[in-house]
Design a protein around this motif. Structure first.
Motif, short mmCIF file in Angstrom:
data_model
loop_
_atom_site.label_atom_id
_atom_site.label_comp_id
_atom_site.label_asym_id
_atom_site.label_seq_id
_atom_site.Cartn_x
_atom_site.Cartn_y
_atom_site.Cartn_z
N ALA A 52 0.70 -1.34 0.01
CA ALA A 52 -0.02 0.15 -0.03
C ALA A 52 0.96 1.38 -0.11
O ALA A 52 0.67 2.18 -0.66
CB ALA A 52 -0.88 -0.07 1.15
N LEU A 56 0.69 4.15 -2.90
CA LEU A 56 0.48 5.40 -2.82
C LEU A 56 1.64 6.39 -3.20
O LEU A 56 1.41 7.45 -3.52
CB LEU A 56 0.30 5.65 -1.12
CG LEU A 56 -0.92 5.21 -0.56
CD1 LEU A 56 -1.37 5.34 0.77
CD2 LEU A 56 -2.44 6.00 -1.14
N ARG A 120 -7.36 8.44 4.46
CA ARG A 120 -6.23 7.32 4.41
C ARG A 120 -7.06 6.15 3.48
O ARG A 120 -6.61 5.83 2.40
CB ARG A 120 -5.91 6.93 5.80
CG ARG A 120 -5.31 7.91 6.71
CD ARG A 120 -4.94 7.76 7.87
NE ARG A 120 -4.35 8.80 8.75
CZ ARG A 120 -3.10 9.54 8.46
NH1 ARG A 120 -2.33 8.90 7.57
NH2 ARG A 120 -2.68 10.71 9.26
N TYR A 124 -7.34 5.41 -0.56
CA TYR A 124 -6.33 4.52 -1.08
C TYR A 124 -7.28 3.37 -1.76
O TYR A 124 -6.74 2.88 -2.96
CB TYR A 124 -5.66 3.58 0.31
CG TYR A 124 -5.08 2.49 -0.22
CD1 TYR A 124 -3.89 2.57 -1.21
CD2 TYR A 124 -5.44 1.08 0.13
CE1 TYR A 124 -3.11 1.39 -1.35
CE2 TYR A 124 -4.85 0.11 -0.40
CZ TYR A 124 -3.65 0.39 -1.20
OH TYR A 124 -3.01 -0.88 -1.39
N GLU A 125 -8.29 2.69 -1.47
CA GLU A 125 -8.91 1.98 -2.14
C GLU A 125 -9.59 2.19 -3.34
O GLU A 125 -9.59 1.54 -4.43
CB GLU A 125 -10.20 1.13 -1.23
CG GLU A 125 -10.81 -0.04 -1.87
CD GLU A 125 -11.68 -0.89 -1.20
OE1 GLU A 125 -11.70 -0.81 0.24
OE2 GLU A 125 -12.49 -1.43 -1.62
N ASP A 243 -8.53 -3.83 1.81
CA ASP A 243 -7.91 -2.49 1.15
C ASP A 243 -7.97 -1.16 1.97
O ASP A 243 -7.19 -0.38 2.18
CB ASP A 243 -8.42 -2.44 -0.01
CG ASP A 243 -8.04 -3.34 -1.16
OD1 ASP A 243 -6.84 -3.94 -0.96
OD2 ASP A 243 -8.74 -3.58 -1.80
N GLY A 247 -4.86 0.74 3.92
CA GLY A 247 -4.85 2.17 3.61
C GLY A 247 -4.66 2.89 4.79
O GLY A 247 -3.70 3.94 5.14
#
Ligand SMILES: *Cc1c(COP(=O)(O)O)cnc(C)c1O
Length: 445
Positions: A52, A56, A120, A124-125, A243, A247
């Motif tokens: 992850a 990012l 966050r 992220y997902e 996920d 994140g």
């Protein structure tokens, strides 16, 4: 009343776990988690989090392009930490004892893009979903400059897909904003307690908002079922998403770096106590997972829930996780802390991080409003009611019998002068000024 919750009736639960009676009476309390320190079930790994972090990193050029507020940080979505000495003095005076150590705030209320901890996991997902679609369609390679994703051609590509989510508000905001920016069609299924301004803002950003008269669990259920009918729709499942979890977990190494840069030690002689407001538990559990990777046994994580909605506490205490709701214990899930108004905990969070959590405590709504006001008065930061929950942490830990037991058991009693208390201020950055003032006024009532 002999309905069973797991293998016990309510009366049997009260006999087996005396604290259940206090929970049912909606008292503020601290519960120590007997599973703390148990073995990891291996549901989430260090590798997942590293993956992850790398993802990012790949998205930084894109984020810096489409969200100018992240440009200075090179496309990193991260929040500052603050020392809050005046608040610390206030809390000591309120409790009639000195709060020793250093009190700090993790200001996720200032996270770029959506002003809450959901920036966050949620963002992220969505990014991961977009990356996979683009790579599978041979439009993107991991080695490319992801700034190219901001082009109209990509927006058109993503507009053939949709993203759906159930939300009490902030998760929908994060996903609605990023989803729409990428070009996805985005549907947010909102629970009854979601604030009107959050719904209005989402519609303005181009998301489709579906409202339900019922609570969060129902909004998720409906969203999940509707999304399942559409193969081009990705449903972000706050009750069960790995996920989202990873994140959130990327916060661990980020915080470690911030502490290092500010010369704040976290080690055997300088333990770190973190107080995390908890709804379904995915956010705080993911963050805790990351913190444990970063700081090991020197970090102690406590979750905070409203007295009317301690779903995560009940999930851990009964060992039933998502097979329990606060209603089973006669509680109503009614709280002004909309981000925490959740009757049933995440299926994943307790299993993946239950053994990493030191304990859970509960706070009454009146305290949330009081601390929202106090934080503004003493330190000049605006947060939302949910985000104020962690401020109760130091008093709960240092002032309760359970807290003292915990300190003794872990040989920390002598170290309280060298402790850092960090309350995770999980949101409030997007609250309109009139709503802020109304929250503030509510504290004075
Ligand atoms: C979502 C949220 C939380 C809790 O996160 P969960 O994953 O639901 O446990 C806490 N505070 C705020 C402001 C939130 O929006």
């Amino acid at each position: 009343m002999d309905k069973r919750i797991g293998d016990k009736t309510l009366v049997e639960w009260e006999q087996a776990e005396p604290i259940v009676k206090e929970i049912r009476e909606k008292r503020e309390l601290l519960w120590l988690n007997p599973r703390y320190g148990e073995r990891d079930a291996g549901l989430v790994t260090t590798r997942d989090v590293a993956d992850a972090e790398a993802r990012l990193h790949r998205f930084k050029p894109y984020l810096a392009t489409v969200f100018p507020e992240t440009e200075q940080a090179g496309g990193l979505i991260e929040s500052p930490i603050y020392t809050t000495a005046k608040l610390q003095t206030f809390l000591g005076e309120e409790a009639g004892t000195r709060i020793s150590g250093r009190l700090m705030m993790k200001a996720d209320s200032e996270l770029p893009v959506s002003g809450s901890i959901k920036a966050r996991g949620g963002i992220y997902e969505v990014l991961k979903t977009a990356e996979k679609l683009a790579i599978d369609a041979d439009l993107l390679r991991e080695s490319d400059d992801y700034a190219m994703l901001a082009a109209d051609s990509f927006k058109q590509f993503f507009s053939r897909y949709s993203i759906a989510v159930g939300s009490t508000g902030n998760l929908g905001l994060s996903i609605g904003i990023v989803g729409a920016t990428l070009g996805f069609q985005t549907t947010v299924h909102m629970s009854a307690d979601a604030s009107a301004w959050k719904k209005a803002l989402l519609r303005k950003k181009g998301a489709f908002v579906k409202e339900y008269a019922a609570d969060y669990s129902v909004a998720i259920l409906e969203g999940r079922e509707q999304a399942a009918l559409d193969p081009r729709c990705h449903f972000i499942d706050d009750e069960n998403s790995k996920d989202l979890f990873v994140g959130y977990a990327t916060a661990g190494n980020r915080l470690k770096k911030q502490f290092y840069e500010q010369g704040i030690p976290v080690d055997a002689d300088h333990p770190l106590f973190v107080y995390l407001p908890c709804g379904v538990g995915g956010g705080p559990a993911g963050v805790t997972f990351g913190l444990k990777q970063a700081f090991g046994k020197y970090v102690h994580a406590f979750f905070v829930e409203p007295t009317h909605a301690p779903c995560f506490l009940l999930g851990l205490l009964t060992g039933l996780n998502d097979r329990v709701t606060v209603r089973d214990f006669g509680l109503d899930n009614r709280t002004a802390a909309d981000g925490l108004a959740v009757p049933r905990p995440s299926a994943l969070a307790g299993k993946a991080a239950g053994h990493l959590i030191s304990g859970c405590f509960t706070v009454a709504d009146a305290r949330l409003f009081r601390y929202l006001k106090t934080l503004k008065d003493t330190e000049n930061h605006w947060i939302e009611p949910s985000a104020a929950a962690g401020i109760a942490g130091p008093q709960m830990l240092l002032g309760s019998a359970a807290g003292k037991n915990y300190l003794e058991k872990h040989h920390l009693t002598e170290k309280t002068a060298d402790v850092t208390h960090l309350f995770w201020a999980t949101g409030g950055g997007m609250v309109p000024q009139t709503n802020r003032e109304a929250y503030y006024a509510q504290a004075s009532r």
